[in-house]
Design an enzyme around this catalytic site. Structure first.
Site, short mmCIF file in Angstrom:
data_model
loop_
_atom_site.label_atom_id
_atom_site.label_comp_id
_atom_site.label_asym_id
_atom_site.label_seq_id
_atom_site.Cartn_x
_atom_site.Cartn_y
_atom_site.Cartn_z
NE ARG A 226 15.55 59.14 94.31
CZ ARG A 226 15.58 57.83 94.10
NH1 ARG A 226 16.55 57.09 94.62
NH2 ARG A 226 14.64 57.25 93.38
CG PHE A 242 4.74 63.43 89.10
CD1 PHE A 242 3.54 62.94 88.61
CD2 PHE A 242 5.22 64.64 88.60
CE1 PHE A 242 2.83 63.64 87.64
CE2 PHE A 242 4.52 65.33 87.62
CZ PHE A 242 3.32 64.83 87.14
CG ASP A 264 2.36 60.00 93.94
OD1 ASP A 264 3.48 60.03 93.40
OD2 ASP A 264 1.48 59.19 93.61
CG ASP A 313 11.12 61.60 89.48
OD1 ASP A 313 11.38 61.24 88.31
OD2 ASP A 313 11.28 60.86 90.47
CB CYS A 353 12.12 57.82 83.69
SG CYS A 353 10.33 57.59 83.87
#
Length: 409
Positions: A226, A242, A264, A313, A353
């Protein structure tokens, strides 16, 4: 003095022996040849090779495919309070060594196998600890470990107001453990009245709800990614996809972005993102959009709005090897769309991730997306998870976050 070896003896296959010698702490059920002696679920057992050579000691998980999780490879270790205190101290000293003091306000103190606490996660959110226990062995000794850890932190000048158990994960079912959320009692302390706490990460304030937030309350592994994004956003119009509770979007706005749109699908997540924007005085340069990113990105190709910087992300698109191919299609779609939307000279931050979306696959996907979009990628940085989530060589599961910053040309 050599510790008395009075634990049950589990003899394992040559395949398991090779894995242990390469540093992996897991023994699978089908790799156990014989079991001599008995213990309760979560108790300690010694692991031996076919010749009787000691390989390590670990926790038994009777209900799991992972039958034994090693905690030591030293036959001289005794697993008393001093052993665990020493391991907790090592984990905390590591964080103090690799992170700046201000970054210790919120950090991961215990990262499971990477810290030799298999199945245990401990996140520090200012003066609250949020924990998740995903193995029977750690569940047996959590009431020993957490008060000791709180004491270690207090001795270093860090207050611990409470410890919250986020044991609502489905993985506990595979260990024969119940799911629940509750405060873990600390000696001489009443549980806090509220499960919420304000943290500061990269100079940005967030309200974290350890009871209801994702996983342990907040994703700490992207801390420095970030920050890297924030260094590139001055004067740019940014689309953060996201966004969840707005962490990348807030870093972009704090970095001087002209405007940030945070997207989102969850209205409740966006409400927290809005609240965090107000908390930091950044709301005038941000807007928040409830939308499915897979639908939104193609629609934006026909919109007059243009973005200089797009952040992708997404949540993990795959949590098993069986669904990797579908996951890579999803990653390819959103990256292809983002590359088409960006002007030449625009910037892209993209990541995965999922441990199962291996780096080679992820890079191949990016090549394919760029080729189909008719653009070339100029790599600025390739990054991973923050150093409080250490990658333990030999344990691939600890190496899961892939993060890239590109200029699209």
């Amino acid at each position: 003095m050599k510790a008395t070896r009075n634990y049950p003896k589990y003899t394992v296959t040559p395949k398991a022996e090779a894995s242990v010698l390469q540093g992996h702490p897991w023994i699978y059920g089908e790799e156990v040849l014989t079991a001599e002696g008995k213990t309760e679920n979560g108790g300690l057992v010694d692991v031996l090779n076919k010749k009787g050579r000691y390989l390590g000691t670990g926790f038994l998980s009777e209900h799991s495919k992972i039958r034994v999780r090693l905690i030591s490879r030293n036959a001289n270790d005794g697993f008393d309070e001093s052993f665990w205190r020493r391991k907790l101290q090592w984990a905390w000293e590591y964080r103090k060594s690799v992170m700046a003091p201000e970054d210790l306000n919120c950090c991961r103190i215990i990262f499971g196998e990477a810290d030799a606490f298999p199945g245990l996660t401990v996140d520090k959110f200012h003066d609250l600890l949020s924990i998740q226990v995903l193995s029977a062995g750690m569940d047996r000794i959590k009431n020993l470990l957490l008060p000791m850890l709180a004491e270690i932190l207090r001795q270093d000048g860090y207050a611990v107001r409470g410890v919250y158990e986020r044991n609502d994960a489905a993985l506990r079912d595979k260990e024969g453990l119940p799911q629940y959320k509750a405060w873990l009692p600390l000696p001489g302390q009443e549980p806090p009245a509220s499960p919420s706490v304000e943290i500061v990460e990269n100079g940005i304030k967030y309200l974290v709800d350890v009871e209801n937030g994702q996983k342990t309350g907040f994703f700490l592994d992207q801390k420095y990614n970030r920050r890297a994004v924030g260094r590139l956003t001055a004067g740019k119009t940014v689309l953060d996809c996201f966004t969840h509770t707005g962490s990348f979007a807030l870093n972009a706005a704090a970095g001087g972005a002209k405007h940030v749109t945070a997207v989102d699908i969850s209205e409740s997540a966006l409400e927290m993102a809005r609240s965090n924007a107000v908390r930091n005085g950044l709301e005038s340069r941000m807007d928040f959009l409830a939308a499915d990113v897979f639908d939104l990105l193609p629609e934006l190709e026909h919109s007059p709005t243009r973005y200089d910087f797009i952040i992708l992300d997404p949540p993990a698109f795959t949590k098993s090897r069986k669904t990797v191919a579908n996951a890579m299609s999803g990653y390819r779609e959103i990256n292809y769309r983002a590359m088409r939307l960006l002007p030449r000279g625009g910037y892209l931050a993209t990541c995965s991730c999922s441990h199962f979306a291996e780096e080679d696959r992820f890079l191949s996907m990016l090549w394919s997306a760029a080729r189909n979009a008719g653009v070339q990628l100029r790599q600025i940085e390739a990054r991973q998870q923050s150093c409080d989530h250490p990658i333990l060589w030999g344990v691939d599961e600890t190496n899961y976050l892939k993060f890239y910053l590109f200029q699209v040309i």
